[in-house]
Enzyme design. Structure first.
Site, PDB file in Angstrom:
ATOM      1  N   VAL A  17       0.917  -1.316  -0.145  1.00 33.66           N
ATOM      2  CA  VAL A  17      -0.015  -0.074  -0.102  1.00 33.66           C
ATOM      3  C   VAL A  17       0.970   1.409  -0.096  1.00 33.66           C
ATOM      4  CG1 VAL A  17      -1.685   1.510   1.358  1.00 33.66           C
ATOM      5  CG2 VAL A  17      -1.978  -1.211   1.128  1.00 33.66           C
ATOM      6  N   CYS A 131     -10.616  -2.118   2.738  1.00 34.78           N
ATOM      7  CA  CYS A 131     -10.632  -2.177   1.518  1.00 34.78           C
ATOM      8  C   CYS A 131     -12.177  -2.623   0.895  1.00 34.78           C
ATOM      9  CB  CYS A 131      -9.673  -2.898   0.708  1.00 34.78           C
ATOM     10  SG  CYS A 131      -9.316  -4.394   1.676  1.00 34.78           S
ATOM     11  N   HIS A 251     -10.443  -6.468  -5.622  1.00 34.63           N
ATOM     12  CA  HIS A 251     -11.546  -7.264  -5.156  1.00 34.63           C
ATOM     13  C   HIS A 251     -12.985  -7.115  -5.847  1.00 34.63           C
ATOM     14  CE1 HIS A 251      -8.987  -7.529  -1.669  1.00 34.63           C
ATOM     15  NE2 HIS A 251      -9.513  -6.738  -0.688  1.00 34.63           N
TER      16      HIS A 251
HETATM   17  O1  L14 Z   1      -8.318  -4.158   7.613  1.00 31.33           O
HETATM   18  O2  L14 Z   1      -6.080  -9.584   4.248  1.00 31.33           O
HETATM   19  O3  L14 Z   1      -7.162  -2.761   6.400  1.00 31.33           O
HETATM   20  O4  L14 Z   1      -6.728  -8.720   2.568  1.00 31.33           O
HETATM   21  C1  L14 Z   1      -7.081  -5.009   4.649  1.00 31.33           C
HETATM   22  C2  L14 Z   1      -6.543  -6.107   3.868  1.00 31.33           C
HETATM   23  C3  L14 Z   1      -7.442  -6.457   6.658  1.00 31.33           C
HETATM   24  C4  L14 Z   1      -6.845  -7.670   5.897  1.00 31.33           C
HETATM   25  C5  L14 Z   1      -7.536  -3.830   6.804  1.00 31.33           C
HETATM   26  C6  L14 Z   1      -6.681  -8.559   3.674  1.00 31.33           C
HETATM   27  C7  L14 Z   1      -7.052  -5.169   6.029  1.00 31.33           C
HETATM   28  C8  L14 Z   1      -7.405  -7.601   4.351  1.00 31.33           C
END
Ligand code: L14
Length: 348
Positions: A17, A131, A251
């Protein structure tokens, strides 16, 4: 706003990120007078290009935030808990991309297309939602506003990059091993610190994050709780099932929703989403046009398609919602929050 811009820090600069945050700041031409890139001791010393200059990444410490005006955090919840208050103490506004502060009453949880005004109530820290939550609420908000929203049931089809760059490497290595008839040992998914690890290549794992006592996973509960908070709807009925698929980035979500108002048609919903902020409607079934994660990579928007009315419930609709989880799901939403702070005059 000063002409020269702001002193901006990115914490977690080497992560999946963090890298996107740096690129997004550059692409958006965000007003920056100085950029400070921070990471764990392990990654400190690496050099990153930013606007034709080499910037050396430093180890994140409380003193690193001296003079910083905006700090974008994406280095894990424990780093945020430790260092975000230190940044605030030194006068910075923090946009935090972890789950550390999201449900804190004193912390606005913001998706600019939905609740930008909540930024005005900040106390130094602003949380960037999960996300999967972000892309869903961008698609739901226009419907809530016009027709009222009663119920949401979502199933997600989540990419591996959400779990970090190392998880993507593991997926690729597994795929290669499988194609070569070689053995491999899963190490990271579904949860790095968990007792069991499963193959993600050529598989689907119905677990993202740990389980809570109620049978839902943390990721599912994040979607449920964050959606209610962002939309200011504690009474909204929400349920989620979160599934990991062998997809690098992007996603997807199958969303079922029920409106307060009856008599609405699928055409009405399409018409509304066609011009909705942050949304791109891709919905022409006769021409096989619908959103797909592979084609969402690198784009800031939320793509919506497959809109249809339920066959039994008059106020029920189904739709398919896709977005780049590292951009609108993380880096872009964070930078967008920073842009909103400037535009609203919350930061000067
Ligand atoms: O809460 O594993 O920002 O895809 C985002 C990615 C939690 C895990 C969050 C994953 C994360 C998520």
């Amino acid at each position: 706003m000063s002409v020269k811009g702001f002193h901006v820090a990115v914490v977690g600069a080497t992560g999946a990120v963090g890298q996107q945050m740096i690129q997004t700041l550059e692409k958006r031409n965000f007003p920056i007078s100085k950029i400070t890139l921070l990471s764990s001791a392990r990654s400190a010393g690496k050099v990153v290009r930013f606007r034709d200059e080499d910037v050396t990444i430093q180890e994140a410490k409380p003193e690193s935030f001296e003079g910083v005006q905006i700090a974008l955090f994406s280095a894990g919840g424990s780093i945020s808990k430790e260092l975000a208050p230190e940044a605030v103490k030194r006068g910075a506004i923090v946009v935090d991309n972890t789950s550390a502060f999201r449900m804190d009453e004193n912390v606005p949880l913001v998706v600019p297309e939905v609740n930008e005004e909540d930024l005005r109530g900040h106390n130094g820290i602003i949380a960037n939602p999960n996300c999967s939550t972000i892309q869903m609420v961008v698609a739901l908000e226009p419907l809530r506003k016009k027709y009222g929203l009663k119920k949401v049931i979502v199933s997600t089809y989540q990419a591996v990059s959400g779990a970090g760059a190392a998880a993507v490497d593991e997926m690729k290595a597994q795929a290669k091993a499988i194609l070569n008839d070689e053995e491999f040992e899963p190490k990271l998914l579904p949860v790095g610190s968990g007792e069991k690890h499963y193959q993600i290549a050529f598989n689907a794992i119905p677990q993202i994050d740990k389980f809570e006592d109620n049978g839902f996973t943390f990721e599912e509960m994040k979607m449920i709780n964050e959606t209610k908070k962002i939309m200011h709807m504690p009474e909204l009925q929400v349920a989620a099932t979160c599934v990991r698929l062998p997809i690098g980035t992007g996603h997807s979500e199958s969303v079922y929703l029920e409106l307060e108002q009856s008599g609405v048609s699928a055409a009405d919903v399409k018409e509304l989403l066609k011009d909705a902020p942050g949304v791109v409607l891709e919905d022409v079934p006769e021409e096989q046009i619908y959103p797909m994660p592979a084609y969402s990579v690198g784009k800031n928007e939320v793509f919506v398609g497959r809109i249809r009315k339920d066959l039994n419930e008059d106020s029920g609709f189904h739709m398919w919602v896709v977005s780049d989880n590292l951009l609108k799901g993380a880096a872009w939403n964070s930078v967008q929050i920073a842009e909103s702070l400037v535009r609203l005059g919350v930061i000067k």
